[in-house]
Design a protein around this motif. Structure first.
Motif, PDB file in Angstrom:
ATOM      1  N   ALA A 204       0.819  -1.208   0.000  1.00  0.00           N
ATOM      2  CA  ALA A 204       0.000   0.000   0.000  1.00  0.00           C
ATOM      3  C   ALA A 204       0.853   1.258   0.000  1.00  0.00           C
ATOM      4  O   ALA A 204       0.431   2.307  -0.505  1.00  0.00           O
ATOM      5  CB  ALA A 204      -0.933   0.004   1.220  1.00  0.00           C
ATOM      6  N   ILE A 205       2.068   1.162   0.569  1.00  0.00           N
ATOM      7  CA  ILE A 205       2.925   2.344   0.695  1.00  0.00           C
ATOM      8  C   ILE A 205       3.804   2.536  -0.528  1.00  0.00           C
ATOM      9  O   ILE A 205       4.263   3.637  -0.814  1.00  0.00           O
ATOM     10  CB  ILE A 205       3.820   2.212   1.957  1.00  0.00           C
ATOM     11  N   GLY A 206       4.025   1.476  -1.298  1.00  0.00           N
ATOM     12  CA  GLY A 206       4.947   1.541  -2.423  1.00  0.00           C
ATOM     13  C   GLY A 206       4.743   2.724  -3.352  1.00  0.00           C
ATOM     14  O   GLY A 206       5.704   3.436  -3.671  1.00  0.00           O
TER      15      GLY A 206
ATOM     16  N   GLU B 287      -4.252   9.451   0.546  1.00  0.00           N
ATOM     17  CA  GLU B 287      -5.226   8.391   0.768  1.00  0.00           C
ATOM     18  C   GLU B 287      -5.584   7.676  -0.534  1.00  0.00           C
ATOM     19  O   GLU B 287      -5.724   6.444  -0.564  1.00  0.00           O
ATOM     20  CB  GLU B 287      -6.488   8.977   1.416  1.00  0.00           C
ATOM     21  N   LYS B 288      -5.691   8.443  -1.629  1.00  0.00           N
ATOM     22  CA  LYS B 288      -6.012   7.821  -2.923  1.00  0.00           C
ATOM     23  C   LYS B 288      -4.868   6.938  -3.413  1.00  0.00           C
ATOM     24  O   LYS B 288      -5.085   5.852  -3.947  1.00  0.00           O
ATOM     25  CB  LYS B 288      -6.325   8.893  -3.957  1.00  0.00           C
ATOM     26  N   LEU B 289      -3.627   7.406  -3.231  1.00  0.00           N
ATOM     27  CA  LEU B 289      -2.469   6.630  -3.689  1.00  0.00           C
ATOM     28  C   LEU B 289      -2.296   5.343  -2.902  1.00  0.00           C
ATOM     29  O   LEU B 289      -1.934   4.298  -3.460  1.00  0.00           O
ATOM     30  CB  LEU B 289      -1.188   7.463  -3.566  1.00  0.00           C
TER      31      LEU B 289
ATOM     32  N   LEU C 162      -5.265   4.013   2.070  1.00  0.00           N
ATOM     33  CA  LEU C 162      -5.347   4.051   3.524  1.00  0.00           C
ATOM     34  C   LEU C 162      -6.276   5.175   3.975  1.00  0.00           C
ATOM     35  O   LEU C 162      -6.412   6.198   3.295  1.00  0.00           O
ATOM     36  CB  LEU C 162      -3.958   4.268   4.135  1.00  0.00           C
ATOM     37  N   ASP C 163      -6.877   4.966   5.125  1.00  0.00           N
ATOM     38  CA  ASP C 163      -7.770   5.954   5.729  1.00  0.00           C
ATOM     39  C   ASP C 163      -7.015   6.630   6.864  1.00  0.00           C
ATOM     40  O   ASP C 163      -6.720   5.999   7.888  1.00  0.00           O
ATOM     41  CB  ASP C 163      -9.031   5.269   6.250  1.00  0.00           C
TER      42      ASP C 163
ATOM     43  N   ALA D  23       6.151   2.831   7.916  1.00  0.00           N
ATOM     44  CA  ALA D  23       6.708   2.578   6.585  1.00  0.00           C
ATOM     45  C   ALA D  23       7.511   3.771   6.082  1.00  0.00           C
ATOM     46  O   ALA D  23       8.581   3.594   5.478  1.00  0.00           O
ATOM     47  CB  ALA D  23       5.574   2.251   5.611  1.00  0.00           C
ATOM     48  N   LEU D  24       7.026   4.973   6.318  1.00  0.00           N
ATOM     49  CA  LEU D  24       7.750   6.155   5.846  1.00  0.00           C
ATOM     50  C   LEU D  24       9.077   6.323   6.593  1.00  0.00           C
ATOM     51  O   LEU D  24      10.101   6.688   6.002  1.00  0.00           O
ATOM     52  CB  LEU D  24       6.886   7.409   6.032  1.00  0.00           C
TER      53      LEU D  24
END
Length: 455
Positions: free
Chosen positions: A382-384, A430-432, A435-436, A449-450
């Motif tokens: 999700a973070i990629g 959030e769109k990328l 995640l909420d 993750a960041l």
């Protein structure tokens, strides 16, 4: 040993009637002669800074090396250059032993050495220069002996830090015996390790490490080095993703670098403390080592740029200075592998997070104590997309927002943007990611993750 160098430098100063200084090959100050008189003109800014800071800057080093001092086998004359801060001319005596340069003796020339024959172009040197070069050769022999002893101790330290658990007691005993024989260590004295990341290991003939109060031994290791890290850098087999087990007293061992990254060269420096918990000697050693040209200030080697190995265009990361980490103190040499993990984790955290650096202790890195212990796997899918270079500003916005505990006004002020701009960017995040940012678990995943992506 320091007294021997001082005596020899004083001999050269007396023979030539000029103030002399001795520096190692990395331009670290070892000894300096007395400067007689009250005339400030005897000194120049370069000499003054060298004595006060115990090291010359990289720019000064490059300026002097341009005259060929590293290749010289006889005395050289260096002209003054006020624009470079070199107000006085100098005579440089290369300090060599068996063909290897170990340092330089510098003599300030106020004019009375101008006609001194140095022995170049086939002419015999002035007897005083010949005598000074003989003394410089004696200094070179001492520095070579010190480097050899330091190299042996460094090899033993490396064996201990890289030993598997069942081999650590024997490796610790060998290091303890060598330190005791060198008169550098009393068993039971408090110790710690300093890690410097990155450390340039390309120059195999580099000068020995400086003799600093408390510095006992040093060696270079991959930043992921250790018994469970798999093959050393350059081996054909890949490193495992995580280091199993934990350090002493339940302190978790650190993780290796991300699986996609090659090990970054690091320096491990063993430091004797004056008392348990008194880390001042370790900070002094770390400050000195970070001023070395071998504490590389280029782009972080071995790290994939954001998006480079995970899809997205690869661009070289901006240059980042070296950083140093300090582990918790111990009185047992068998604890040093765990101390090395702590020092290395602290250095990695300081290298990734400027507010921690350039020197930090393991117990001061907060959440990075957990982040550096995480397996070095790829980021959550999700973070990629957020880690692509094109979205660097969005990633920074998200991280600052989470650092500010989700308070929009604080975040907008920290970023210097309008709150509506902040809300727009967070919407894009959030769109990328899918995640909420109103969900606590989603926030936790994104925040970790960041932070981890910069290690």
């Amino acid at each position: 040993m320091r007294g021997d160098y001082q005596q020899l430098v004083d001999e050269i100063s007396a023979a030539l009637g000029a103030p002399a200084t001795l520096e190692d090959r990395d331009f670290g100050l070892i000894a300096f002669g007395a400067h007689e008189g009250d005339d400030d003109e005897v000194m120049d800014p370069v000499r003054t800074r060298s004595i006060l800071q115990r090291r010359s800057s990289a720019a000064v080093r490059a300026w002097f090396e341009a005259f060929g001092i590293a290749r010289a086998k006889t005395a050289l004359r260096i002209p003054p250059d006020p624009a470079a801060g070199v107000f006085k001319g100098r005579i440089c005596l290369p300090v060599r032993h068996r063909g290897i340069v170990h340092g330089y003796v510098w003599l300030l020339d106020d004019g009375h050495l101008t006609d001194l024959e140095l022995g170049s172009r086939g002419a015999p040197p002035d007897p005083r220069i010949a005598q000074a070069m003989e003394t410089a050769a004696r200094i070179g022999a001492l520095l070579a002996d010190e480097a050899r002893a330091g190299s042996e101790l460094g090899d033993l330290l490396r064996e201990l830090l890289a030993a598997p658990p069942d081999g650590q007691p024997a490796a610790a005993a060998a290091l303890r015996d060598a330190l005791r024989d060198s008169l550098r260590f009393t068993p039971g004295a408090p110790l710690t390790l300093v890690a410097v990341v990155p450390w340039d290991t390309s120059d195999t003939d580099a000068a020995p490490l400086p003799s600093l109060p408390g510095l006992l031994a040093a060696c270079a290791l991959p930043a992921g080095g250790g018994p469970a890290d798999g093959p050393a850098a350059g081996a054909d087999e890949p490193e495992p993703a995580a280091r199993p087990g934990s350090g002493r007293n339940g302190r978790a061992g650190s993780a290796v670098l991300p699986h996609s990254a090659a090990p970054v060269p690091a320096l491990a420096a063993l430091v004797r403390l004056r008392a348990s918990g008194a880390s001042a000697p370790a900070h002094t050693v770390a400050e000195h080592l970070l001023r070395s040209p071998r504490a590389s200030a280029g782009p972080a080697e071995g790290r994939a740029p954001r998006g480079g190995a995970r899809g997205g265009s690869a661009h070289p990361p901006p240059p980042r200075p070296g950083a140093a980490g300090i582990g918790l103190g111990t009185r047992e040499l068998t604890d040093l592998p765990a101390t090395w993990r702590e020092a290395l984790d602290a250095a990695r955290a300081a290298h990734a997070e400027p507010r921690l650096g350039p020197i930090t202790q393991w117990d001061a890195i907060g959440p990075y104590r957990m982040l550096t212990a995480l397996p070095g796997t790829a980021p959550d899918p999700a973070i990629g997309p957020l880690l692509a270079p094109a979205h660097a500003e969005l990633a920074r916005t998200a991280e600052v927002f989470l650092d500010c505990a989700g308070q929009a006004s604080r975040t907008a002020h920290a970023l210097g943007i309008h709150r509506q701009t902040l809300y727009y960017r967070l919407g894009r995040v959030e769109k990328l990611t899918g995640l909420d940012l109103d969900d606590g678990e989603h926030r936790l995943l994104l925040h970790m993750a960041l932070k981890a992506a910069r290690l």
